[in-house]
Design a protein around this motif. Structure first.
Motif, PDB file in Angstrom:
ATOM      1  N   UNK A 170      -2.934  10.711  -3.715  1.00 14.38           N
ATOM      2  CA  UNK A 170      -3.278   9.437  -4.344  1.00 14.38           C
ATOM      3  C   UNK A 170      -2.949   8.273  -3.429  1.00 14.38           C
ATOM      4  N   UNK A 171      -3.770   7.236  -3.510  1.00 13.84           N
ATOM      5  CA  UNK A 171      -3.524   5.981  -2.804  1.00 13.84           C
ATOM      6  C   UNK A 171      -3.530   4.864  -3.824  1.00 13.84           C
ATOM      7  N   UNK A 172      -2.538   3.969  -3.709  1.00 12.72           N
ATOM      8  CA  UNK A 172      -2.480   2.884  -4.667  1.00 12.72           C
ATOM      9  C   UNK A 172      -1.985   1.595  -4.049  1.00 12.72           C
ATOM     10  N   UNK A 173      -2.191   0.550  -4.825  1.00 14.38           N
ATOM     11  CA  UNK A 173      -1.720  -0.774  -4.450  1.00 14.38           C
ATOM     12  C   UNK A 173      -0.657  -1.167  -5.467  1.00 14.38           C
TER      13      UNK A 173
ATOM     14  N   UNK B 289      12.276   5.958 -19.163  1.00 16.88           N
ATOM     15  CA  UNK B 289      12.485   7.266 -19.788  1.00 16.88           C
ATOM     16  C   UNK B 289      11.367   8.220 -19.361  1.00 16.88           C
ATOM     17  N   UNK B 290      10.546   7.762 -18.435  1.00 15.37           N
ATOM     18  CA  UNK B 290       9.337   8.493 -18.055  1.00 15.37           C
ATOM     19  C   UNK B 290       9.290   8.781 -16.565  1.00 15.37           C
ATOM     20  N   UNK B 291       8.323   9.621 -16.217  1.00 17.17           N
ATOM     21  CA  UNK B 291       8.007   9.956 -14.831  1.00 17.17           C
ATOM     22  C   UNK B 291       6.532   9.659 -14.599  1.00 17.17           C
ATOM     23  N   UNK B 292       6.218   9.325 -13.363  1.00 16.60           N
ATOM     24  CA  UNK B 292       4.820   9.246 -12.938  1.00 16.60           C
ATOM     25  C   UNK B 292       4.738  10.031 -11.646  1.00 16.60           C
ATOM     26  N   UNK B 293       3.837  11.016 -11.609  1.00 23.16           N
ATOM     27  CA  UNK B 293       3.643  11.751 -10.360  1.00 23.16           C
ATOM     28  C   UNK B 293       2.166  12.027 -10.128  1.00 23.16           C
ATOM     29  N   UNK B 294       1.877  12.453  -8.898  1.00 23.82           N
ATOM     30  CA  UNK B 294       0.489  12.634  -8.471  1.00 23.82           C
ATOM     31  C   UNK B 294      -0.001  14.039  -8.792  1.00 23.82           C
ATOM     32  N   UNK B 295      -1.133  14.116  -9.460  1.00 20.38           N
ATOM     33  CA  UNK B 295      -1.815  15.387  -9.708  1.00 20.38           C
ATOM     34  C   UNK B 295      -2.655  15.740  -8.484  1.00 20.38           C
ATOM     35  N   UNK B 296      -3.154  14.717  -7.816  1.00 23.58           N
ATOM     36  CA  UNK B 296      -3.916  14.853  -6.570  1.00 23.58           C
ATOM     37  C   UNK B 296      -3.297  13.900  -5.545  1.00 23.58           C
TER      38      UNK B 296
ATOM     39  N   UNK C  29       0.843  -1.194   0.000  1.00 28.14           N
ATOM     40  CA  UNK C  29       0.000   0.000   0.000  1.00 28.14           C
ATOM     41  C   UNK C  29       0.879   1.244   0.000  1.00 28.14           C
ATOM     42  N   UNK C  30       0.544   2.196  -0.854  1.00 26.51           N
ATOM     43  CA  UNK C  30       1.355   3.405  -0.966  1.00 26.51           C
ATOM     44  C   UNK C  30       0.448   4.625  -1.070  1.00 26.51           C
ATOM     45  N   UNK C  31       0.874   5.696  -0.413  1.00 25.96           N
ATOM     46  CA  UNK C  31       0.172   6.984  -0.504  1.00 25.96           C
ATOM     47  C   UNK C  31       1.143   8.003  -1.060  1.00 25.96           C
ATOM     48  N   UNK C  32       0.647   8.830  -1.969  1.00 29.28           N
ATOM     49  CA  UNK C  32       1.446   9.912  -2.550  1.00 29.28           C
ATOM     50  C   UNK C  32       0.752  11.234  -2.284  1.00 29.28           C
ATOM     51  N   UNK C  33       1.543  12.222  -1.942  1.00 28.99           N
ATOM     52  CA  UNK C  33       1.011  13.580  -1.851  1.00 28.99           C
ATOM     53  C   UNK C  33       1.000  14.185  -3.258  1.00 28.99           C
ATOM     54  N   UNK C  34       0.178  15.190  -3.447  1.00 33.20           N
ATOM     55  CA  UNK C  34       0.151  15.916  -4.712  1.00 33.20           C
ATOM     56  C   UNK C  34       1.582  16.312  -5.089  1.00 33.20           C
TER      57      UNK C  34
END
Length: 193
Positions: free
Chosen positions: A101-104, A92-99, A29-34
């Motif tokens: 976010x919680x993910x599995x 070659x990419x990035x993934x970041x949170x726009x809001x 389980x992972x949580x990301x801030x904006x």
């Protein structure tokens, strides 16, 4: 968080309680801030990621520092860098949170094991991959064939909620047009409707 994932799976296939227990046992389980990164360029992507809450963007940054957004991912969608996952090469990419976010997250090894051990889960995954491939083909077709206005209208029609949640500059990047062009297109669209 797992209950949301379980509900998603149950809408797509039928699994036993033992199957769900196997899945739950390997979930991280992972949580990301904006604005927090899930993946940064140069890192190797090692997971299958399912979003239970929030919104992410998948993008690259060119030599001029311009962001090129490939996709967005919201609740009940999957995200990740499939090329890096399958090849083991740096992304070659990035993934970041726009809001926020919680993910599995499920590691590749555990995910592959679930697909082997639970045939119905594997069938669901293959159906998702096939749908994703079709979506990618349609996106490429739109990118090379549609006018700026057609691209915008197609985006709003396919993703009405995203058009309200995603900043306009990010939508412009996703569509491959300038923010000024998007602003003009939006004004013209409003005038006509």
């Amino acid at each position: 968080m797992f209950e949301l994932f379980k509900e998603y799976i149950s809408q797509k296939t039928t699994l036993t309680d033992a199957d769900y227990a196997k899945i739950k046992a390997v979930c991280i389980y992972k949580k990301l801030r904006k604005r927090q990164y899930l993946l940064q360029e140069g890192d190797v992507w090692k997971y299958n990621a399912f979003i239970t809450k929030g919104l992410l963007r998948f993008y690259s940054v060119d030599e001029n520092g311009r962001e090129n957004i490939v996709s967005f991912a919201k609740e009940n969608w999957w995200t990740g860098d499939r090329a890096s996952l399958l090849t083991g090469e740096p992304s070659k990419n990035n993934i970041d949170a726009i809001e926020d976010t919680e993910l599995i997250l499920i590691t590749k090894a555990n995910f592959d094991r679930l697909c082997l051990d639970i045939p119905a889960f594997n069938d669901m995954v293959n159906a998702i991959i096939n749908k994703s491939f079709i979506t990618s083909q349609n996106r490429i077709h739109a990118a090379i064939s549609f006018t700026a206005e057609q691209k915008y209208l197609d985006f709003v029609q396919k993703y009405p909620d995203l058009s309200l949640r995603v900043p306009q500059a990010m939508i412009a990047s996703y569509l491959g047009i300038t923010p000024e062009t998007l602003s003009r297109v939006r004004k013209e669209t409003v005038k006509r409707h």
